[in-house]
Structures are given as structure tokens and as C-alpha cells.
Design an enzyme around this catalytic site. Sequence first.
Site, short mmCIF file in Angstrom:
data_model
loop_
_atom_site.label_atom_id
_atom_site.label_comp_id
_atom_site.label_asym_id
_atom_site.label_seq_id
_atom_site.Cartn_x
_atom_site.Cartn_y
_atom_site.Cartn_z
N ARG A 114 0.93 -1.22 -0.17
CA ARG A 114 0.01 -0.05 0.05
C ARG A 114 0.91 1.18 -0.03
NH1 ARG A 114 -3.27 -1.53 4.22
NH2 ARG A 114 -5.25 -2.00 3.20
N SER A 124 7.89 -4.82 6.65
CA SER A 124 7.46 -5.80 7.40
C SER A 124 8.62 -6.99 7.40
CB SER A 124 6.07 -6.12 7.39
OG SER A 124 5.41 -5.00 7.13
N ASP A 170 6.32 -3.45 10.69
CA ASP A 170 4.74 -3.20 10.66
C ASP A 170 4.20 -3.27 12.10
OD1 ASP A 170 5.24 -6.04 11.14
OD2 ASP A 170 3.66 -6.31 9.40
#
Length: 909
Positions: free
Chosen positions: A518, A582, A636
Site C-alpha cells: 500500500r 515488515s 509493521d
Amino acid sequence: MVTAVAQRLASQRKEIDDTLAAFALSPTQLQEVKAKMRVELERGLKKDSHPTASVKMLPTYVYRTPDGTERGKYLALDLGGTNFRVLVVKIRTGMRNSVRMYNKIYAIPLEIMQGTGEELFDHIVQCISDFLDYMGMKNTRLPLGFTFSFPCNQTDLVCWTKGFKATECEGYDVVDMLREAIKRRNEFDLDIVAIVNDTVGTMMTCAYEDPKCQIGLIAGTGSNVCYMEEMKNIEFVEGDEGQMCVNTEWGGFGANDNIEDIRTRYDREVDGGSLNPGKQRFEKMTSGMYLGEIVRRILIDLTKHGLLFRGRITERLKTKGIFETKFLSQIESDRLALLQVRSILQHLGLDSTCDDSIIVKEVCGAVSRRAAQLCGAGMAAVVDKIRENRGLDNLEITVGVDGTLYKLHPHFSTILKDTVRELAPNCKVDFILSEDGSGKGAALITAVIDKYLYAMRFSDETLRDIMARFRREMENGLGRDTNPTATVKMLPTFVRSIPDGSEKGDFIALDLGGSNFRILRVKVSHEKKQTVQMESQIYETPEDIIHGSGSRLFDHVAECLGDFMEKQKIKDKKLPIGFTFSFPCAHTKLDEAVLLTWTKRFKASGVEGMDVVKLLNKAIKKRGDYDADIMAVVNDTVGTMMTCGFDDQRCEVGIIIGTGTNACYMEELRHIDLVEGDEGRMCINTEWGAFGDDGTLEDIRTEFDREIDRGSPNPGKQLFEKMVSGMYMGELVRLILVKMAKEGLLFEGRITPELLTKGKIETKHVSAIEKSKEGLTKAEEILTRLGVEPSEDDCIAVQHVCAIVSFRSANLIAATLGAILTRLKDNKNTPRLRTTVGIDGSLYKMHPQYARRLHKTVRRLVPESDVRFLLSESGSGKGAAMVTAWASRLADQTRQIHRNFMLSSHSYP
Ligand code: BG6
Ligand code: BG6
Ligand code: GLC
Ligand code: GLC
């Protein structure tokens, strides 16, 4: 005179004999009963005649008797016989007598037996609740085996029999009703794994001792038989291989008028006065609930004719139900003198002479003898069928038996056995009594299904042990000397505080490594109150890019970023960028992150050991169409903690339960050996996914976990993650289902190519299957897509497998999170920890029960804490922006100091 008396006595005798003659069945009549029963057994098995057969021959989906390898702890309900019992059954392997049981009997008041279905099931659940309290087991989610001694089509109740008549149950799913009642009570959780008829439970109980036991017989309140039938003979069930236990429901024999020749008017009267007139005709001639009633009606008749009780029909004699089986059994006992029989009758309120006692005893004898012979004839039909099924001249087989009539009556079992011997001379039939009731068998069936899942359930003691192990791992990771060999890396993040409300600015956040890639624009403004505006776009990251070269991966990221900036019309600006990456990275500062190792699906070459900021900057520079300022790289978990910290200042832990799993938390700087300084705190990215990589978890890993690991892109790594996170959970379920199907425990042993294909069951499917309302329908849909045609029992079992796997995950995460919480508590040196945990990840968010289970277990494992679990609604991008805000402010300050320094140096040449 003498002759007149003699004549009167003789005629009385004749009248009595005539009455009882109707109960004496000749060998030919018994042969006929056997033959008719045999016809009905066949009709019940055939597709065409099954719907109208009087003997229902219900498939049970129990494919085999126990083999001695079952183990575990189960809850069992035993409903439908004389007593309603709740039990806990512990089965251990490797020892004789290795089954231990604790049980409690509960009354079911008549008004509940015949009230509404909801009342009945609420009552059952209330009894379970009391039992769990009594055993101190409310917090253990146990698998449940349910002996429900009524005819059921899979799990739908066909009709009540015996003394039950609750409304709105017939045609309903019993498991659903129980589940709904458990939900209404909202006190405890159970996995309803198996629902079995008492005959099946009895067969299983006895088969555990004697492998030759392939028939279950109940001669109690009701009468019924089950046996192992060849699959190929059960026409309405798919599949030809192996065997399946069939619940005959032979109590219904006679519904098509084919035994009218042997029914007496007393049988018809009893039927007329019963709860289910016209039904269960054979049962009404053979079982404990009705024998006494038949006797009573004969006695009334004989009294009417002046043959008994001096011709006086008392109110007592008119009372339905006074003659219970146990009195019948007592009266017929050879050990009882006539006087004692008389006293029993008197106790029943029947004022009798010694002669009366003789006659009553004869009546009882005639009625019970016929019952035993009829059961014997039925049993002869069953054993002969099994013998023929197997093409044998002679069959040796064992029948497991239970029921008060069989157990308490002095002659019933002998007559039954004699009849079987006479009518089935080629079969050597042994009868063994089920000493333990059918609950043990129900638990064994549950254990058969549960065999592979047993190792996935942990006691709180085990979870506390895992918690302690993880605490040690954390300490190892933090220590200077122990860190190099530690598996849980405890990476310093250089994030020192959660948002304080002063952040502002216009940022870009990249969010790479979860299920979506994203890019976001986050505007934090500060009028009156701090507000955040976000716009985002999801970009594909194709498999070939994830697995290709590192430069291709970062070119792709840079390209998507360019596209995003173009759309946002900010290509000419140099907005500060926060990068949620992440994966495990080593930082020496916020904007430097060296990838230690890829995890989850990612495997792009040439990135491990490199600073991802440099790689991305390089890719951006190569393009030359925009400029970027990557201010911070965060994991994350950190992004999530910061996102949640924006709303709740107490947030000091971030966890992800999604594709992967991980946690970060705020540690005291003085405990972080690898970073200079002693004041304040720093966020540590634990990288707990690697817990177990040094063998610490070997004792709790299963064969399925090992198989998952072998087939993964990073064998031997992230072993904890592979037991709990979304990327692997569906696959774990699939592997278990394949194994169970291979064992014949599911799908009638059928395995389809789809079921054998890796990845065909996804974690989102697990979530769907565990939905309480439509879960079973979802299971059916999903399994049907895999080419198997699941029965309802299959769907229940699959739901159970999913629940065990996801519950294990929630439990394990509760243990590792528990370790972090106790560490925080110790760091703060407080008797009670009040804190907030920010959480994100698709598994946690989408699974219908996961969150609740996790919260519950954490509270149990760390009782001295008040934990608020805060779901990160907006992903980790907002948190990354917060870190970036802080980083840019720091950078500005540094620049300012630098400028001031330069200026001041100029003024002092
Ligand atoms: C018990 C079993 O021992 O016997 C029950 O545990 C069963 O499952 C019962 O229903 C049958 O006997 P009765 O006489 O209680 O109906
Ligand atoms: C998202 C976060 O909401 O959750 C990501 O924005 C994170 O940063 C992800 O990686 C984790 O969940 P999943 O299920 O996508 O792996
Ligand atoms: C009734 C029930 C049957 C049960 C039997 C013995 O016949 O219909 O399911 O097995 O009683 O309890
Ligand atoms: C993996 C990564 C870790 C990440 C987690 C959740 O475990 O190694 O960095 O936080 O997945 O996405």
C-alpha cells in the site's frame, strides 16, 4: 362342592393361560420374526425402500472401532437413557485400564422432557455448566462427544422416542441446538465433535476392550441395535470401501403392520396410551419403558375377571407407570420368596394374596420372556446378516450390551442368548456388558476423530511454560553476549516514544510486506485538535517480483511510488517518506535498515544484508522523475503500535497476527545492551516469529508443522510463525484433513486431487468455516469445491479441526504476548499492569473467534494485568507517518543547529 371349586380354579387357570398364551412365541414364530427383521434390515439399506422402511438403518459415519491409540481429555454427555449424565473422560495410551472417568447424574424434570426444545437444551447446558464448575474446568475448551439416544439422521433428530417429547426439536439439528444454548449461556466454550447413538457408544466402549465387538445392543428404557455394515451395502451413502456403523433403530420394526400377528391387545393398548402412538412397535414389546405397562394392563384385565386382587381394581392399579422395569426384575428373581414378591406388590399399593403373587410373577415372566426372545430373534437376523456379508460359514462376534433391562433382569440375558443360539446356529455370539456406559464410547469416537489434534491443545500449565521460555528468549536477545546466538533477535528500532499529539505535516507512507502493498498520503494537521487525513492505494506485487532480483523488487516499489505521486500531483515535491517494511531489519538509526533475512513469501535476491533505504533510493534515482526523502523505516508492528498510540497514549505494545506474526514493545533503554544510553525507552522489534528456530519448541511441534516447514521458502526458520500465522494456517488444516481422510476418518476415505493440492485451503476459509451461524454451510461449500462430497458429520469434524488449529494459534500468541506483558510489568515494578496493545493483521481481524480467544487466554495467563486490545483500524501507515513526523522534526532541528553553528562560526572568523 370340591368339584365346583376345582372346576372354577381350572377355568380360572385356563383364562390366565389363555391370556398369557398370546405372549408365548413358538420356534416357528420366532423364526418368522427373525426372517421379517432380516427383510427390514435389507429394506432399510436399499436406496428405494430406505425412505419407507420401518427399521431406519441410519448411517452413523463411524467407520471404525477404537484401535488403542486414542488419547486425550473429553467431555461427554449421555442423554436419553434412564439417567442424564455429564462426564469427563481421560484416555491415556500405553497402559491397561487407561481410561479414567468422572461423572455426575442430573435429573431432567418431566416438564422439561416434554417442554420446548430451547428449555431442554438450556437445561442441558446448565447441567454442563454446573459440572464444569464442579470439576474446575470452565476455562478448558474441551472436545465434546454427545450420546444422544434417539434416532438421528446425521445430526438431525428424526423423532423423539421413549419418554421425550420436547417441541421444536424433531427435524432440527441437535448440534445446532446445543451450540445455540451454549451461546445463550455465554459462559464457556466447547467443541462438539461427535454425536452418537447410545448403541454406538456402547459398541465403542466394549470394542475398546474386545476388538471383536462389532455390534452394540441396548435393552433398557428403549431397545436398539447398531452394527458394522459393509459400505457397499449402504446404498444411500456414497462409497464402497470399508465399513460403517449403522444404527438400525430396530425399535421401529413393525410400523408396516408385519408383526401384527404377534402383537396382543395389550401391546395395542400400551401403544395407544404412549407419547408416540403407532411408532416404535417393536420397542414397545421389548423395552423396559413398556414391559411394566404391559404387565399392568394384563393385571387390570385379570382383576376385572376376578382372577386377581379379589377382583378389586384399585386406584394404584389404574396408575400408569407404577410397574417399572426394576420391579419386574425384582418380582422375577428366583431368589425372592413369594412372601417377598407379595411385599413388593403391597409396596406398590396392590393388596395381594400369595396366589396373586404367583400369578403376577407368571405374567411378568411371560412378558419379559417374550421381550428377550424378540430381541434374540432380531439379534439372530443381525448376526446372520453380518456372517453372510463376510461370506462365512461360521461367524464369531461380540455384542456390547447396555441397558437396565439387560443388566437387572434375572432371566432376560439368558433367554436372549439362548434364542440367538437357536436361531443363528452358525454364529458364535459373545455378549459383553458395558460396565462404563456409553459416555466412554462417545469419548472414544471423539478421540478417534481427535487423534491428530490432541497434540495441538495445551493446558494453561504448558502455556505458562511456553511463556517462561519466551521470556528467556527475550532476555537472550537483549543481552550483549547472548544476542549473537539468540533466535529471537530483539531488534532496536530507534523509535523512542509513542506519538505525543504534536506531530504534523504531509507525509508519504509505504507499507510493504503484509498481504497488501500500500502507498499512502498522510496529512496530519493541527487546528484546534490534531487530525489525520489519509488517502491510499493498493498495488500488486506479483509472485515473480517477490521471488525475482532485489533490484527488480525496488524498481517496482519506486515505480508504484512514482505512479502514486503522479496521481496525487506531488511529483515535484519532496515529501518525507515513512517506510513500513515488515521484515526483520537491523537499525543503527531510523533511516537505515539492513534486512537480516526474508520471511513469509518474500525471497528477492541480493537484499539480505543490504540497507533497504539505500536500495530504494537507488531505484528512485535511477528513474530520475521525482525525488524522495526516506526519513524512517519501521517494522509493521512498530507502525501498528504508533497508529494505536495516536489514539491511546498508553499503547506500548504492537502485534501483528496476519500473513506473518510479530510483536514490538517499549523496553527500558538500560536493558538494551546493544544501544548506548540508559535513560528512557526504545521500541524493540522482537521478531518473535523466529521463536523455536533453535529447537526450543520441538516438544509442541506436530508432524503437520514439520511438513509445513519442509514445504516453505525458508525451512528451519520462523518456526513459531509457521505454527500460528495466516500464511500457514489454512495449509495446516489441509494437511490434517488429508491425513484424516487417509485414515478413513473423513470423507469416507476419499481424497481428491484438489484436496491434495498445496494452498487449496486458505486461512480465510478457516475463518469462514468457524463462523457460528453459517460455518457448516461454508464448510460444505469449501469442501465441495475441493471435490469431496462431505457429509454433515464431515463438516462438523472439519469445523473442529479448524477450531483446534486457530485456537492453538491464539493460545501460543497469548503465551508470547503474556511474556512481554510480564516483562513490562516487571520493568515498571508495579503490582498491576495497565496497558494497551495495538493489534493488526488479517487473521486477527477476519477470524470470528480469534480475538475473543486471545483476550481470554491472555487475561488468564497474566491475571495481574488490565490489558486493552486496540485494533489498528487504519493499518500501520499512519503510525509510520507519526515516526516520520518525529524524524523530520529531528532532522529540521539538526539542520537548524547546524545552520546556527555555521552562522556562529562565520561571525567568529
Ligand atoms: C447407559 C448408557 O449405561 O445405558 C446410555 O450410558 C444408555 O447411553 C443407557 O442410553 C440405556 O439403558 P437405560 O436402561 O438407561 O435406558
Ligand atoms: C496491515 C498493516 O493493516 O496489516 C501492515 O498496514 C501489516 O503494515 C499488515 O503488515 C499485517 O497483516 P496481513 O494480514 O496483511 O499480513
Ligand atoms: C430408542 C431410541 C434409540 C435408542 C434406544 C435405546 O429406541 O430411538 O435411538 O438407541 O431407544 O436407548
Ligand atoms: C514476519 C516478519 C516481521 C513482521 C511479521 C508480520 O514475521 O519477519 O518483521 O513484523 O511478519 O508482518
